[in-house]
Design a protein around this motif. Structure first.
Motif, PDB file in Angstrom:
ATOM      1  N   ARG A 142      47.737  49.116   4.068  1.00  0.00           N
ATOM      2  CA  ARG A 142      48.772  49.982   3.984  1.00  0.00           C
ATOM      3  C   ARG A 142      48.462  50.641   2.369  1.00  0.00           C
ATOM      4  NH1 ARG A 142      52.354  45.334  -0.287  1.00  0.00           N
ATOM      5  NH2 ARG A 142      49.904  45.567  -1.714  1.00  0.00           N
ATOM      6  N   ASP A 143      46.804  49.765   1.749  1.00  0.00           N
ATOM      7  CA  ASP A 143      46.840  50.122   0.583  1.00  0.00           C
ATOM      8  C   ASP A 143      45.783  50.966   0.078  1.00  0.00           C
ATOM      9  OD1 ASP A 143      48.573  48.446  -0.745  1.00  0.00           O
ATOM     10  OD2 ASP A 143      47.055  47.416  -1.456  1.00  0.00           O
ATOM     11  N   LEU A 144      45.171  52.127   1.425  1.00  0.00           N
ATOM     12  CA  LEU A 144      44.705  52.776   1.736  1.00  0.00           C
ATOM     13  C   LEU A 144      44.194  53.902   1.217  1.00  0.00           C
ATOM     14  CD1 LEU A 144      43.756  53.229   5.835  1.00  0.00           C
ATOM     15  CD2 LEU A 144      42.289  52.835   3.363  1.00  0.00           C
ATOM     16  N   ASP A 145      45.540  53.985   0.288  1.00  0.00           N
ATOM     17  CA  ASP A 145      46.267  55.174  -0.393  1.00  0.00           C
ATOM     18  C   ASP A 145      45.395  55.480  -1.970  1.00  0.00           C
ATOM     19  OD1 ASP A 145      47.847  53.379  -0.730  1.00  0.00           O
ATOM     20  OD2 ASP A 145      49.314  54.632  -1.959  1.00  0.00           O
ATOM     21  N   ILE A 146      45.414  53.924  -1.940  1.00  0.00           N
ATOM     22  CA  ILE A 146      43.997  53.327  -3.626  1.00  0.00           C
ATOM     23  C   ILE A 146      43.107  53.307  -3.346  1.00  0.00           C
ATOM     24  CG2 ILE A 146      43.973  52.024  -5.290  1.00  0.00           C
ATOM     25  CD1 ILE A 146      47.386  50.974  -5.004  1.00  0.00           C
ATOM     26  N   LEU A 147      42.717  52.949  -1.953  1.00  0.00           N
ATOM     27  CA  LEU A 147      40.990  52.192  -1.804  1.00  0.00           C
ATOM     28  C   LEU A 147      40.236  53.491  -1.667  1.00  0.00           C
ATOM     29  CD1 LEU A 147      42.147  49.485   0.536  1.00  0.00           C
ATOM     30  CD2 LEU A 147      40.908  48.801  -0.798  1.00  0.00           C
ATOM     31  N   THR A 148      40.372  54.951  -0.873  1.00  0.00           N
ATOM     32  CA  THR A 148      40.108  55.425  -0.767  1.00  0.00           C
ATOM     33  C   THR A 148      40.031  56.562  -1.937  1.00  0.00           C
ATOM     34  OG1 THR A 148      42.042  56.404   0.224  1.00  0.00           O
ATOM     35  CG2 THR A 148      40.407  56.050   1.707  1.00  0.00           C
ATOM     36  N   ARG A 149      40.420  56.408  -3.039  1.00  0.00           N
ATOM     37  CA  ARG A 149      40.397  56.531  -4.334  1.00  0.00           C
ATOM     38  C   ARG A 149      39.419  56.016  -5.076  1.00  0.00           C
ATOM     39  NH1 ARG A 149      45.722  59.693  -5.811  1.00  0.00           N
ATOM     40  NH2 ARG A 149      46.872  60.881  -3.757  1.00  0.00           N
ATOM     41  N   MET A 150      39.039  55.001  -5.368  1.00  0.00           N
ATOM     42  CA  MET A 150      37.918  54.254  -5.973  1.00  0.00           C
ATOM     43  C   MET A 150      36.855  54.215  -5.260  1.00  0.00           C
ATOM     44  SD  MET A 150      40.013  50.609  -5.381  1.00  0.00           S
ATOM     45  CE  MET A 150      39.405  49.753  -6.414  1.00  0.00           C
ATOM     46  N   GLU A 151      35.987  54.616  -6.578  1.00  0.00           N
ATOM     47  CA  GLU A 151      34.724  54.701  -6.966  1.00  0.00           C
ATOM     48  C   GLU A 151      34.069  53.625  -5.869  1.00  0.00           C
ATOM     49  OE1 GLU A 151      33.436  55.693 -10.988  1.00  0.00           O
ATOM     50  OE2 GLU A 151      34.664  57.481 -10.397  1.00  0.00           O
ATOM     51  N   ASP A 152      34.098  51.755  -6.578  1.00  0.00           N
ATOM     52  CA  ASP A 152      32.916  51.072  -5.726  1.00  0.00           C
ATOM     53  C   ASP A 152      33.904  50.230  -5.825  1.00  0.00           C
ATOM     54  OD1 ASP A 152      31.338  49.220  -5.407  1.00  0.00           O
ATOM     55  OD2 ASP A 152      30.518  49.496  -7.051  1.00  0.00           O
ATOM     56  N   VAL A 153      34.394  50.278  -4.272  1.00  0.00           N
ATOM     57  CA  VAL A 153      34.568  49.159  -2.576  1.00  0.00           C
ATOM     58  C   VAL A 153      35.115  48.689  -2.194  1.00  0.00           C
ATOM     59  CG1 VAL A 153      36.702  50.707  -2.258  1.00  0.00           C
ATOM     60  CG2 VAL A 153      37.712  48.130  -3.232  1.00  0.00           C
ATOM     61  N   SER A 154      34.841  47.550  -1.873  1.00  0.00           N
ATOM     62  CA  SER A 154      33.903  46.993  -0.576  1.00  0.00           C
ATOM     63  C   SER A 154      35.632  46.140  -0.592  1.00  0.00           C
ATOM     64  CB  SER A 154      33.171  46.401  -0.341  1.00  0.00           C
ATOM     65  OG  SER A 154      33.087  45.244  -1.550  1.00  0.00           O
ATOM     66  N   VAL A 155      35.777  45.409   1.842  1.00  0.00           N
ATOM     67  CA  VAL A 155      36.608  44.999   1.666  1.00  0.00           C
ATOM     68  C   VAL A 155      35.955  43.686   3.330  1.00  0.00           C
ATOM     69  CG1 VAL A 155      39.100  44.648   3.422  1.00  0.00           C
ATOM     70  CG2 VAL A 155      38.820  46.471   1.557  1.00  0.00           C
ATOM     71  N   ASN A 156      36.234  42.370   2.977  1.00  0.00           N
ATOM     72  CA  ASN A 156      35.858  41.527   3.523  1.00  0.00           C
ATOM     73  C   ASN A 156      37.689  41.582   4.964  1.00  0.00           C
ATOM     74  OD1 ASN A 156      33.088  41.895   2.138  1.00  0.00           O
ATOM     75  ND2 ASN A 156      34.704  40.639   0.958  1.00  0.00           N
ATOM     76  N   ILE A 157      37.049  40.955   5.669  1.00  0.00           N
ATOM     77  CA  ILE A 157      37.532  40.811   7.411  1.00  0.00           C
ATOM     78  C   ILE A 157      37.066  39.206   7.516  1.00  0.00           C
ATOM     79  CG2 ILE A 157      38.954  41.178   8.970  1.00  0.00           C
ATOM     80  CD1 ILE A 157      39.833  42.978   6.821  1.00  0.00           C
ATOM     81  N   SER A 158      38.247  38.247   7.252  1.00  0.00           N
ATOM     82  CA  SER A 158      37.647  36.789   7.567  1.00  0.00           C
ATOM     83  C   SER A 158      38.327  36.493   8.698  1.00  0.00           C
ATOM     84  CB  SER A 158      38.022  35.798   6.599  1.00  0.00           C
ATOM     85  OG  SER A 158      37.639  36.264   5.084  1.00  0.00           O
ATOM     86  N   LEU A 159      37.019  36.121   9.630  1.00  0.00           N
ATOM     87  CA  LEU A 159      37.524  35.819  11.279  1.00  0.00           C
ATOM     88  C   LEU A 159      36.403  35.376  11.971  1.00  0.00           C
ATOM     89  CD1 LEU A 159      39.265  36.492  13.735  1.00  0.00           C
ATOM     90  CD2 LEU A 159      37.244  38.956  14.316  1.00  0.00           C
TER      91      LEU A 159
END
Length: 329
Positions: A142-159
């Motif tokens: 949902r927050d891709l509109d913010i994430l794609t504008r951030m200079e230094d961001v990473s996401v970890n998916i737990s599985l």
């Protein structure tokens, strides 16, 4: 316990300093206390006693919502900006990395309506703070509109398994494996640095080499650039709840767990050494042991409606309120 109770609370500060040297980040943000996913093995169950709460169903069915989290974060970041005379690059270096979701899932179900995590994320983007997010939920898309504008961001998916039946037994309200893998795919396709956290690995249930190999294969095909594999840790309170859950679904394993974790929160030494050696070889084989991993050839994306925010973010919302500075997007 059945019905979930959501309690609104206020917080004095949203950014919390992480003092443990072994942690790879400097600050944490947890917009909620408790988690609607209800994972039976979650180490955060052990934190409930700090506020006089129980580690049992209460952890899943009594959620504290930090309604002023964004306002408190704004205050902290404003003070930090003034301290560095509004040199946001100096401020960013001083703060280091902020991790969202160290003691709760910031994208648990209630976040879909509350958008507390989203509002905090806007502020981290505004002040150019290095940000890392850990979640089990596709809601992060949902927050891709913010994430794609951030200079230094990473996401970890737990599985920790591809077995949906195991997920339902031990993570009763968590998204199923296919949805989490698609989340890796979608985020990666959008240019967001995305990783797989195979955590926690459950001895005798999700620790088979073939199973972990399958997870790494699927994540790599979907664009993951890094993976972490971590064994189950059982603090005293968490152990009680987890073993009670095993008794319901895997009664034949209860005694084996008591023996394996007889020394405390960690599994027996020989088991740990053997497992870590296997995990290291797998990570190296898939070139997922370093965040600089080259992108593998990915499978095509599947057409599917993604979660959407109640209101898309605007460029103005992500601009620091400092007239003399200009930060182009």
């Amino acid at each position: 316990m059945g019905q979930t109770r959501y309690e609104h609370v206020t917080t004095k500060q949203t950014l919390n300093r992480v003092k443990a040297e072994r942690m790879p980040f400097d600050w944490s943000i947890n917009p909620y206390r408790g988690c609607g996913h209800g994972c039976s093995f979650c180490y955060a169950r052990g934190f409930q006693s700090f506020i006089g709460m129980g580690y049992e169903d209460e952890f899943q069915h009594h959620i504290f919502m930090k309604m002023n989290a964004a306002e408190a974060l704004q205050q902290q970041l404003t003070i930090a900006a003034k301290k560095h005379e509004y040199d946001l690059e100096a401020m960013r270096r001083s703060i280091g990395e902020v991790t969202i979701g160290t003691a709760t899932d910031p994208y648990q179900p209630i976040e879909g309506k509350a958008e507390i995590t989203r509002e905090c994320l806007k502020l981290l983007a505004k002040y150019r703070i290095s940000t890392n997010i850990t979640t089990r939920s596709p809601l992060v898309m949902r927050d891709l509109d913010i994430l794609t504008r951030m200079e230094d961001v990473s996401v970890n998916i737990s599985l920790n398994t591809m077995d949906a039946a195991v997920i339902r037994m031990l993570e009763p309200a968590s998204p199923l494996p296919a949805a989490r893998l698609e989340t890796i795919h979608r985020l990666s396709d959008a240019g967001v640095d995305t990783s797989l956290f195979v955590a926690p690995v459950l001895p005798l249930i999700t620790d088979a080499e073939d199973g972990i190999r399958g997870l790494l294969t699927s994540a790599r095909e979907r664009g993951a650039v890094y993976a972490m594999i971590s064994l189950l840790r059982l603090s005293r309170d968490v152990k009680k709840w987890y073993l009670a859950t095993l008794k319901l679904h895997f009664p034949q394993l209860v005694q084996s767990y008591r023996e394996l974790y007889s020394q405390g929160a960690y599994a027996e030494g020989d088991y740990i050494r053997s497992f870590k050696a296997m995990a290291a070889l797998l990570l190296a084989e898939f070139k997922l042991d370093k965040r600089t991993a080259e992108m593998a050839e990915t499978i095509p994306s599947l057409p599917r409606r993604m979660p959407e925010p109640s209101k898309p973010v605007t460029g103005k919302e992500l601009m620091p309120e400092v007239e003399q500075l200009s930060f182009p997007f």
